[in-house]
Design a protein around this motif. Sequence first.
Motif, short mmCIF file in Angstrom:
data_model
loop_
_atom_site.label_atom_id
_atom_site.label_comp_id
_atom_site.label_asym_id
_atom_site.label_seq_id
_atom_site.Cartn_x
_atom_site.Cartn_y
_atom_site.Cartn_z
N THR A 159 29.84 33.50 -2.68
CA THR A 159 30.31 34.47 -1.68
C THR A 159 31.33 35.42 -2.30
OG1 THR A 159 30.02 32.78 0.02
CG2 THR A 159 31.37 34.69 0.58
N ASN A 163 35.65 39.83 -1.24
CA ASN A 163 35.95 40.81 -0.21
C ASN A 163 34.66 41.16 0.54
OD1 ASN A 163 36.97 42.80 1.41
ND2 ASN A 163 37.90 44.00 -0.26
N LEU A 164 34.41 40.45 1.61
CA LEU A 164 33.18 40.69 2.38
C LEU A 164 33.19 42.02 3.12
CD1 LEU A 164 32.31 37.20 3.95
CD2 LEU A 164 31.24 38.35 2.01
N SER A 165 34.37 42.58 3.31
CA SER A 165 34.44 43.83 4.06
C SER A 165 33.75 44.99 3.33
CB SER A 165 35.90 44.19 4.35
OG SER A 165 36.61 44.38 3.14
N ARG A 166 33.53 44.83 2.07
CA ARG A 166 32.84 45.87 1.31
C ARG A 166 31.32 45.76 1.42
NH1 ARG A 166 36.24 46.09 -4.40
NH2 ARG A 166 38.26 46.70 -3.49
N MET A 167 30.84 44.65 1.98
CA MET A 167 29.41 44.45 2.12
C MET A 167 28.88 45.19 3.35
SD MET A 167 28.54 42.51 -0.48
CE MET A 167 29.74 43.48 -1.40
N ALA A 224 28.85 39.07 6.75
CA ALA A 224 28.38 40.30 6.09
C ALA A 224 27.05 40.01 5.42
CB ALA A 224 29.42 40.80 5.09
N PHE A 241 29.53 44.50 7.93
CA PHE A 241 30.60 43.49 8.02
C PHE A 241 31.11 43.40 9.45
CE2 PHE A 241 35.21 42.73 8.07
CZ PHE A 241 35.24 41.45 7.54
N THR A 242 31.31 42.18 9.88
CA THR A 242 31.90 41.95 11.20
C THR A 242 32.78 40.71 11.12
OG1 THR A 242 31.42 41.61 13.55
CG2 THR A 242 29.97 40.52 11.99
N SER A 243 33.80 40.66 11.97
CA SER A 243 34.71 39.50 11.99
C SER A 243 35.18 39.27 13.42
CB SER A 243 35.90 39.74 11.06
OG SER A 243 36.66 40.85 11.50
N GLU A 270 34.24 35.66 9.21
CA GLU A 270 33.71 36.90 8.64
C GLU A 270 32.22 36.74 8.33
OE1 GLU A 270 37.76 38.35 6.31
OE2 GLU A 270 36.10 37.43 5.19
#
Length: 491
Positions: free
Chosen positions: A117, A120-124, A466, A127-129, A464
Amino acid sequence: MSSQVEVPELGAGGLARFAWRQLTSMRTALILLMLLGVAAIPGSLVPQRSQNPMAVRQYFIDDPQLARWIDRFSGFEVYSSPWFSAIYILLFISLIGCVLPRSVEHFKAMRAVPPATPKNLSRMEFFTSFDGDKSQFDKGAAWLKRKRFRIRYEVGAVSAEKGYLRETGNLLFHLSLILILIGVSVGSLFGMRGEAIVNKGERFISVPTSYDTLSFGKLVDEDVIDPFIVEVEDFQAKYDPITNAPRDYTATVRVTNPGEENSEVKTLKVNSPLTFGNTRVYLQANGYAPIVTVRDTAGFVVFQGPVTFLPQDGNLKSIGSIKVPDARPQLGFVASFLPTYARSAVDGGISLFPEALDPRLLFSIWEGDLGLDSGIPQSVYRIDTSEMSRIALSSLKPGETFNFSAGSITFETFVPWINLQIVNDPGKEYALYGAIAAILGLLASLFGRRRRIWIRITPSGVVEVAGLAKNGAPGLEEEIASLTAHMRDEK
């Protein structure tokens, strides 16, 4: 002071590796595939010696210099020429060297665990959290497993991957091309192909001398011919009365299989061939054979029997020649057979319909040397009239007789003929299976979607989610939305 940069020499081994990498690249395979298609074009534009030797001979008569240059580059034997074979073999090697290593790597990748994993999943993508807990995280992992994703469990995270079908289909498609090439190679090396025209009431015996045209693979000879007998008892052709297009061809034949004494009546249609061992017999074409009797001035028969005429259009207007070498002087009849006779101000005699509703035999009579003893091959459908003189011109209906200075000709009747195509192709099954697999592989590569989805739960309780779709494959956003809705118990 100048400085020089030394370029290391590759050596024989390095050059060999470089050449191999270039040959086995996908770009080279595509270029060779395109070249193979381009190289096949001359074979459809120039007559081939194995299929139409008379047309090749005519090339040498009409323009000897051009014909010699064409022959020098194997233009009359394109598909067995060294340059065509070189492209074919290079394509075969290129596909094998390109696809097989990729297949091995793909197999290993399918068995490997998904990648870790990202930090930084926000760059995928997508992305949702949301605030959640361990139970929602477990529900998401179970949902991915139920959807047949391959799962990699990590501390506080799950990495999932799916969609290897796309690459599998791509590789299957290219492996199928290799199988098709193998099938074509086996057929050209070990197969045979021949044709024979058989009149109604006559029989065809499968021996080399009975074929009108016959060609063998490079590694076989006459031993590959399966012995059998086909006797044409009847032939019926049905045509559309409005468009004149054929509706159905049906031949009733009596067949005798190899090693058997008893014969069997069977029906032969265009898409229903006869099978004898590894050989198939196809109904390819049909036409008419006028039956004529030629007598000399004393009334003796110098020629009698059916003469095969070749159709020239959809209404079966046919041309042919009647050669009478036993007459003194020799006689030749340049003739046309019209199944449904009519006159045109532009074309003269024409046929209005393929069926013999009003048959007519049109001919011109020539006397002189037919050139049969010259040693030069001649077409049975044409007469070289350069050493002959025309003595008469007429037309006949069935049963009529025309008298001329050197004798008489009677148009007795006519019979239909069928053209049998006899094929022994041991590689056709490989080519068929390869074509089927290629279609399946193409469908899989078109509709397969490679994507990855990650789920992580942070120490603060934030879940998170993504994903990442390879090649921008659609559907990932909806899939992540469905996953998050399931995790949050949203309907």
